[in-house]
Design a protein around this motif. Sequence first.
Motif, PDB file in Angstrom:
ATOM      1  N   PHE A 180     -40.631  78.552  33.593  1.00 32.00           N
ATOM      2  CA  PHE A 180     -41.382  79.437  34.477  1.00 32.00           C
ATOM      3  C   PHE A 180     -40.480  80.060  35.536  1.00 32.00           C
ATOM      4  N   GLY A 181     -40.737  81.334  35.804  1.00 29.63           N
ATOM      5  CA  GLY A 181     -40.065  82.035  36.883  1.00 29.63           C
ATOM      6  C   GLY A 181     -41.027  82.277  38.028  1.00 29.63           C
ATOM      7  N   THR A 182     -40.810  83.386  38.748  1.00 30.06           N
ATOM      8  CA  THR A 182     -41.699  83.703  39.871  1.00 30.06           C
ATOM      9  C   THR A 182     -42.191  85.148  39.814  1.00 30.06           C
ATOM     10  N   VAL A 183     -42.328  85.695  38.604  1.00 24.73           N
ATOM     11  CA  VAL A 183     -42.956  87.004  38.472  1.00 24.73           C
ATOM     12  C   VAL A 183     -44.434  86.827  38.797  1.00 24.73           C
ATOM     13  N   ALA A 184     -44.894  87.498  39.832  1.00 22.60           N
ATOM     14  CA  ALA A 184     -46.216  87.220  40.422  1.00 22.60           C
ATOM     15  C   ALA A 184     -47.336  87.938  39.679  1.00 22.60           C
ATOM     16  N   CYS A 185     -47.656  87.433  38.494  1.00 26.87           N
ATOM     17  CA  CYS A 185     -48.764  88.008  37.725  1.00 26.87           C
ATOM     18  C   CYS A 185     -49.353  86.930  36.828  1.00 26.87           C
ATOM     19  N   PRO A 186     -50.531  87.169  36.264  1.00 26.95           N
ATOM     20  CA  PRO A 186     -51.125  86.189  35.355  1.00 26.95           C
ATOM     21  C   PRO A 186     -50.365  86.132  34.027  1.00 26.95           C
ATOM     22  N   ILE A 187     -50.609  85.069  33.275  1.00 30.22           N
ATOM     23  CA  ILE A 187     -50.232  85.067  31.858  1.00 30.22           C
ATOM     24  C   ILE A 187     -51.281  85.902  31.138  1.00 30.22           C
TER      25      ILE A 187
ATOM     26  N   TYR B 205     -39.908  81.170  27.694  1.00 29.06           N
ATOM     27  CA  TYR B 205     -38.837  80.627  28.531  1.00 29.06           C
ATOM     28  C   TYR B 205     -38.748  81.354  29.883  1.00 29.06           C
ATOM     29  N   TYR B 206     -39.728  82.243  30.161  1.00 23.59           N
ATOM     30  CA  TYR B 206     -39.753  82.899  31.482  1.00 23.59           C
ATOM     31  C   TYR B 206     -41.185  83.349  31.786  1.00 23.59           C
ATOM     32  N   LEU B 207     -42.067  82.372  31.927  1.00 24.26           N
ATOM     33  CA  LEU B 207     -43.481  82.655  32.172  1.00 24.26           C
ATOM     34  C   LEU B 207     -43.725  82.920  33.663  1.00 24.26           C
ATOM     35  N   PRO B 208     -44.754  83.689  33.993  1.00 28.44           N
ATOM     36  CA  PRO B 208     -45.001  84.070  35.394  1.00 28.44           C
ATOM     37  C   PRO B 208     -45.728  82.991  36.192  1.00 28.44           C
ATOM     38  N   ARG B 209     -45.531  83.029  37.507  1.00 24.69           N
ATOM     39  CA  ARG B 209     -46.265  82.157  38.444  1.00 24.69           C
ATOM     40  C   ARG B 209     -46.523  82.936  39.729  1.00 24.69           C
TER      41      ARG B 209
END
Length: 333
Positions: free
Chosen positions: A301-308, A317-321
Motif C-alpha cells: 500500500f502507498g498513500t494515493v488518497a483514493c478508494p480501491i 503492489y501499490y494500493l491506495p490509502r
Amino acid sequence: LCVAPGNIGLTAMHVLMFGCPAISHNNFKCQMPEFESIIPGHTGAFFEYDNVEDLARSISQWFISKSGCREEVRKACYKEIDDCWNPHYQLNLIKKVLEMKLVRRIIGKCCHIFHTNVAKFFPERGRVLMLHWVGDEVQDEETEPFRISTEQCREFLQWLKNKKTIRLENWEKEQDFFALTIDDVPENFYHNAYPLLKEAGIPFTLFVNVSLLDKEEFITRKQLVEMSQNGLCTIASHGVSHGEFILLNKDQALQDLQDSRRELEQIIGKSVEMFAYPYGSYYACGYTNKHLAGKVYKYAFGTVACPITKPAFLKKYYLPRINVDVKFLNMLK
C-alpha cells in the motif's frame, strides 16, 4: 593496503590521496558515502560483512592479484580522488541530484492528482484508511499534520463502527468496505487508540517498522506481541529502514522487504503478508522498484488518497490509502 574492518568513512579519502588502496565491508547501508571511492579490483576491495574468514581471503587475494602492479594501483587511487572527490565535481553532482529530485517530485505529484481524480469516475470497491498519531500532545512540525486527539479518535471510531469494516487482508472478497490501518505504531496508539478499537470491535492492521520497535515514543516488542494476539489485529510490515523507497537500489529494496517480513514473523510467530511503503507517495516510492513488493508480499500500500475501485487501476503492489487527519474528520461532520 589499508584495511578498515568497520565503516571506512573519510579514511578512504586519506589513503587514496596517498595512492594506497583500501578494503572495507560490503554492508553499504551502514557505510559512510566515501565507500563509493573503493572500486573493486582498482582502488580496493570489499569483504563480506561480519565475516573474518572472508576479510582474510580478500586481503590475500588482493596481494596475489596485484603483485607487480603497485604503480598501476597508485595511479588508479590518484585518479579516483582527482576525478570524483573534489569540490567542483561534488557540487555539479549535487546540482544534478536536486534538478532530478524536483522533476521527480513534479511527476509524482501529477501521477497522484491523476489517480485521485480518475478514481472518481469508477465505482468504489472500498476505502483503506490510515492513522498515524493519536494523542493530545502537540507534536513537531513533521508529525503534527498526522495527529488526531484521543477524543477525535473516539468520535471517528463511533462513525466507523456504523460502516462495514473488514480485515484488510480480505479486501478482494469484500464490497463497499472500510479497512483501518496504522503506520509506524507510536506508543500513543497503544495507550489511546488500541483500547478504543477493542471496545468498538473494529478490526485493524498495524504496519510496523522494525527499526522503530523499542525506540522512544514507539511500541515495544512486548506490546507488539500482545496486540498481535488480539483477534481484531493483523500485523503487516512497514520496512526496516524508515526511508524513502526511491533511495534504495534494487538489491537494497528487496533486502529491506525480505528482512522486515522475516523479523516480524520471528517476533509474532505468524505469517506477514502485507506491506506499506514509508511515506508512500509516488515520489517517495519511485517508479523502478515498487513491483518488488509483490514478490515478497501479497499486497502493498502507498498513500494515493483514493478508494480501491472496480476495476482496480492501481496494482496490488501499490494500493491506495486515505489519511485520517483533522481535514478528513471535518468532512464527516
